[in-house]
Design a protein around this motif. Structure first.
Motif, PDB file in Angstrom:
ATOM      1  N   ALA A  62     -25.571 -35.122  -3.145  1.00  0.00           N
ATOM      2  CA  ALA A  62     -26.186 -35.633  -4.371  1.00  0.00           C
ATOM      3  C   ALA A  62     -26.660 -37.074  -4.188  1.00  0.00           C
ATOM      4  CB  ALA A  62     -25.189 -35.551  -5.523  1.00  0.00           C
ATOM      5  N   THR A  63     -25.880 -37.870  -3.472  1.00  0.00           N
ATOM      6  CA  THR A  63     -26.254 -39.258  -3.218  1.00  0.00           C
ATOM      7  C   THR A  63     -27.478 -39.326  -2.310  1.00  0.00           C
ATOM      8  OG1 THR A  63     -23.915 -39.871  -3.424  1.00  0.00           O
ATOM      9  CG2 THR A  63     -25.396 -41.494  -2.450  1.00  0.00           C
ATOM     10  N   ARG A  64     -27.523 -38.464  -1.305  1.00  0.00           N
ATOM     11  CA  ARG A  64     -28.689 -38.418  -0.420  1.00  0.00           C
ATOM     12  C   ARG A  64     -29.959 -38.085  -1.213  1.00  0.00           C
ATOM     13  NH1 ARG A  64     -28.395 -37.643   5.155  1.00  0.00           N
ATOM     14  NH2 ARG A  64     -30.164 -36.206   4.990  1.00  0.00           N
ATOM     15  N   HIS A  65     -29.841 -37.159  -2.144  1.00  0.00           N
ATOM     16  CA  HIS A  65     -31.000 -36.796  -2.968  1.00  0.00           C
ATOM     17  C   HIS A  65     -31.474 -37.997  -3.786  1.00  0.00           C
ATOM     18  CE1 HIS A  65     -33.719 -34.413  -5.417  1.00  0.00           C
ATOM     19  NE2 HIS A  65     -33.137 -34.908  -6.509  1.00  0.00           N
ATOM     20  N   ALA A  66     -30.523 -38.789  -4.291  1.00  0.00           N
ATOM     21  CA  ALA A  66     -30.887 -39.987  -5.049  1.00  0.00           C
ATOM     22  C   ALA A  66     -31.615 -40.987  -4.156  1.00  0.00           C
ATOM     23  CB  ALA A  66     -29.635 -40.617  -5.652  1.00  0.00           C
ATOM     24  N   PHE A  67     -31.117 -41.196  -2.950  1.00  0.00           N
ATOM     25  CA  PHE A  67     -31.787 -42.104  -2.020  1.00  0.00           C
ATOM     26  C   PHE A  67     -33.234 -41.673  -1.809  1.00  0.00           C
ATOM     27  CE2 PHE A  67     -28.737 -44.746   0.753  1.00  0.00           C
ATOM     28  CZ  PHE A  67     -27.858 -44.956  -0.297  1.00  0.00           C
ATOM     29  N   LYS A  68     -33.422 -40.374  -1.560  1.00  0.00           N
ATOM     30  CA  LYS A  68     -34.770 -39.861  -1.291  1.00  0.00           C
ATOM     31  C   LYS A  68     -35.671 -40.045  -2.504  1.00  0.00           C
ATOM     32  CE  LYS A  68     -37.124 -35.881   0.730  1.00  0.00           C
ATOM     33  NZ  LYS A  68     -36.949 -34.516   1.306  1.00  0.00           N
ATOM     34  N   THR A  69     -35.138 -39.796  -3.696  1.00  0.00           N
ATOM     35  CA  THR A  69     -35.917 -39.960  -4.923  1.00  0.00           C
ATOM     36  C   THR A  69     -36.332 -41.416  -5.127  1.00  0.00           C
ATOM     37  OG1 THR A  69     -34.783 -38.081  -5.952  1.00  0.00           O
ATOM     38  CG2 THR A  69     -35.880 -39.637  -7.432  1.00  0.00           C
ATOM     39  N   PHE A  70     -35.453 -42.339  -4.773  1.00  0.00           N
ATOM     40  CA  PHE A  70     -35.755 -43.759  -4.927  1.00  0.00           C
ATOM     41  C   PHE A  70     -36.730 -44.267  -3.864  1.00  0.00           C
ATOM     42  CE2 PHE A  70     -31.324 -44.466  -6.982  1.00  0.00           C
ATOM     43  CZ  PHE A  70     -31.804 -44.000  -8.196  1.00  0.00           C
ATOM     44  N   GLY A  71     -36.950 -43.471  -2.816  1.00  0.00           N
ATOM     45  CA  GLY A  71     -37.918 -43.854  -1.796  1.00  0.00           C
ATOM     46  C   GLY A  71     -37.332 -44.287  -0.467  1.00  0.00           C
ATOM     47  N   LYS A  72     -36.040 -43.951  -0.226  1.00  0.00           N
ATOM     48  CA  LYS A  72     -35.395 -44.331   1.024  1.00  0.00           C
ATOM     49  C   LYS A  72     -34.962 -43.071   1.771  1.00  0.00           C
ATOM     50  CE  LYS A  72     -34.508 -48.424   2.794  1.00  0.00           C
ATOM     51  NZ  LYS A  72     -35.585 -49.402   2.990  1.00  0.00           N
ATOM     52  N   ASP A  73     -35.356 -42.948   3.024  1.00  0.00           N
ATOM     53  CA  ASP A  73     -35.028 -41.782   3.839  1.00  0.00           C
ATOM     54  C   ASP A  73     -33.520 -41.775   4.125  1.00  0.00           C
ATOM     55  OD1 ASP A  73     -34.681 -39.802   5.713  1.00  0.00           O
ATOM     56  OD2 ASP A  73     -36.209 -40.538   7.103  1.00  0.00           O
ATOM     57  N   PRO A  74     -32.764 -40.803   3.579  1.00  0.00           N
ATOM     58  CA  PRO A  74     -31.308 -40.826   3.758  1.00  0.00           C
ATOM     59  C   PRO A  74     -30.855 -40.464   5.165  1.00  0.00           C
ATOM     60  CG  PRO A  74     -31.968 -38.842   2.599  1.00  0.00           C
ATOM     61  CD  PRO A  74     -33.203 -39.692   2.722  1.00  0.00           C
ATOM     62  N   SER A  75     -31.771 -40.019   6.007  1.00  0.00           N
ATOM     63  CA  SER A  75     -31.405 -39.776   7.392  1.00  0.00           C
ATOM     64  C   SER A  75     -31.513 -41.038   8.246  1.00  0.00           C
ATOM     65  CB  SER A  75     -32.293 -38.671   7.989  1.00  0.00           C
ATOM     66  OG  SER A  75     -32.042 -37.439   7.339  1.00  0.00           O
ATOM     67  N   ARG A  76     -32.287 -42.019   7.770  1.00  0.00           N
ATOM     68  CA  ARG A  76     -32.369 -43.320   8.439  1.00  0.00           C
ATOM     69  C   ARG A  76     -31.445 -44.335   7.763  1.00  0.00           C
ATOM     70  NH1 ARG A  76     -37.902 -45.956   8.917  1.00  0.00           N
ATOM     71  NH2 ARG A  76     -36.627 -47.337  10.212  1.00  0.00           N
ATOM     72  N   TYR A  77     -31.362 -44.259   6.452  1.00  0.00           N
ATOM     73  CA  TYR A  77     -30.507 -45.144   5.673  1.00  0.00           C
ATOM     74  C   TYR A  77     -29.468 -44.272   4.974  1.00  0.00           C
ATOM     75  CZ  TYR A  77     -34.012 -48.765   6.475  1.00  0.00           C
ATOM     76  OH  TYR A  77     -34.859 -49.661   7.068  1.00  0.00           O
ATOM     77  N   ARG A  78     -28.403 -43.969   5.695  1.00  0.00           N
ATOM     78  CA  ARG A  78     -27.409 -43.045   5.156  1.00  0.00           C
ATOM     79  C   ARG A  78     -26.541 -43.738   4.100  1.00  0.00           C
ATOM     80  NH1 ARG A  78     -27.446 -38.683   8.538  1.00  0.00           N
ATOM     81  NH2 ARG A  78     -28.172 -39.086  10.680  1.00  0.00           N
ATOM     82  N   PRO A  79     -26.178 -43.034   3.026  1.00  0.00           N
ATOM     83  CA  PRO A  79     -25.176 -43.590   2.119  1.00  0.00           C
ATOM     84  C   PRO A  79     -23.936 -44.002   2.899  1.00  0.00           C
ATOM     85  CG  PRO A  79     -26.117 -41.575   1.216  1.00  0.00           C
ATOM     86  CD  PRO A  79     -26.644 -41.693   2.610  1.00  0.00           C
ATOM     87  N   SER A  80     -23.320 -45.099   2.511  1.00  0.00           N
ATOM     88  CA  SER A  80     -22.174 -45.599   3.267  1.00  0.00           C
ATOM     89  C   SER A  80     -21.045 -44.579   3.342  1.00  0.00           C
ATOM     90  CB  SER A  80     -21.672 -46.901   2.647  1.00  0.00           C
ATOM     91  OG  SER A  80     -21.306 -46.723   1.290  1.00  0.00           O
ATOM     92  N   SER A  81     -20.885 -43.774   2.300  1.00  0.00           N
ATOM     93  CA  SER A  81     -19.831 -42.752   2.320  1.00  0.00           C
ATOM     94  C   SER A  81     -20.130 -41.673   3.349  1.00  0.00           C
ATOM     95  CB  SER A  81     -19.686 -42.126   0.932  1.00  0.00           C
ATOM     96  OG  SER A  81     -20.940 -41.651   0.458  1.00  0.00           O
ATOM     97  N   GLU A  82     -21.400 -41.354   3.546  1.00  0.00           N
ATOM     98  CA  GLU A  82     -21.770 -40.374   4.562  1.00  0.00           C
ATOM     99  C   GLU A  82     -21.521 -40.934   5.962  1.00  0.00           C
ATOM    100  OE1 GLU A  82     -25.516 -37.720   6.254  1.00  0.00           O
ATOM    101  OE2 GLU A  82     -25.846 -39.136   4.614  1.00  0.00           O
ATOM    102  N   ALA A  83     -21.930 -42.181   6.191  1.00  0.00           N
ATOM    103  CA  ALA A  83     -21.711 -42.791   7.504  1.00  0.00           C
ATOM    104  C   ALA A  83     -20.221 -42.830   7.839  1.00  0.00           C
ATOM    105  CB  ALA A  83     -22.298 -44.195   7.523  1.00  0.00           C
TER     106      ALA A  83
END
Length: 217
Positions: A62-83
């Motif tokens: 869900a957090t990754r989807h939010a990153f993508k919606t805001f305009g940030k690629d979550p595979s390059r800029y991973r949520p800190s919890s994912e990292a």
């Protein structure tokens, strides 16, 4: 710490719930019990995900989807919890730092939510939660300059200092930190999810870090 949320965020269609906990703390090397708690959290997450990637966790997804919606690629800029979870799953380990940082890591690992631990003395004035502009940056902890454009950030009178990707060195917790502002970033999850995570956070921080409890918002 008084936080206001930019009204423009609601137009993005992503629910946002922030939990802000404040404490008077003593920062010290983590005792054996806290280190053991981290080891147990890692084992539990490994068992929960059963070999699946961190991105399959519902809260992280869900957090990754939010990153993508805001305009940030979550595979390059991973949520800190994912990292953090990726490190746990790949056996790279999460070494001890201090009581506050290690407690925050356990909370993020177990809940799937990005968290921020901030030295409140370096927060200047009221705080606004917003999407960073294209040219905004700060020096991330252990990362150098972080391109903040498209990331959700916390910003005070001196500019951005925190995000669910990586926090700034300006407000980092050190051995001299006495006043802690602890934030849980609930992006694209329910308010109940964040409330439950905040209760867990409060119990762990109060147990391992607190000298005299401050205000809970």
């Amino acid at each position: 710490m008084n936080i206001t949320i930019d009204p423009g965020l609601s137009a993005r269609g992503i629910p946002l719930h922030l939990a802000v906990l404040t404490y008077d703390v003593t920062v010290a090397p983590s005792p054996g019990l806290l280190v053991n708690t981290m080891d147990e959290a890692i084992r539990q997450r490994q068992e929960e995900l059963m070999g699946e990637p961190a991105s399959t966790d519902p809260v992280i997804a869900a957090t990754r989807h939010a990153f993508k919606t805001f305009g940030k690629d979550p595979s390059r800029y991973r949520p800190s919890s994912e990292a953090l979870t990726r490190r746990a799953l790949t056996g790279k380990g999460i070494g001890p730092v201090n009581t506050v940082v290690d407690t925050g890591n356990i909370i993020s690992l177990m809940t799937g939510l990005p968290v921020g631990a901030y030295d409140a003395r370096w927060i200047n004035g009221d705080v606004r939660c917003r999407i960073a502009g294209e040219n905004e940056t700060y020096d991330g902890i252990g990362r150098g300059a972080v391109n903040l454009g498209g990331l959700l950030v916390l910003s005070d009178a001196d500019g951005p200092f925190g995000s669910p990707f990586s926090d700034s060195g300006r407000t980092a917790v050190t051995d001299t930190t006495e006043n802690l502002a602890f934030v849980l970033y609930g992006l694209n999850v329910t308010e109940e999810t964040v409330e439950a995570a905040a209760e867990f956070a409060d119990s762990l921080i109060s147990r391992f870090c607190v000298t005299e409890q401050g205000e809970t918002q």
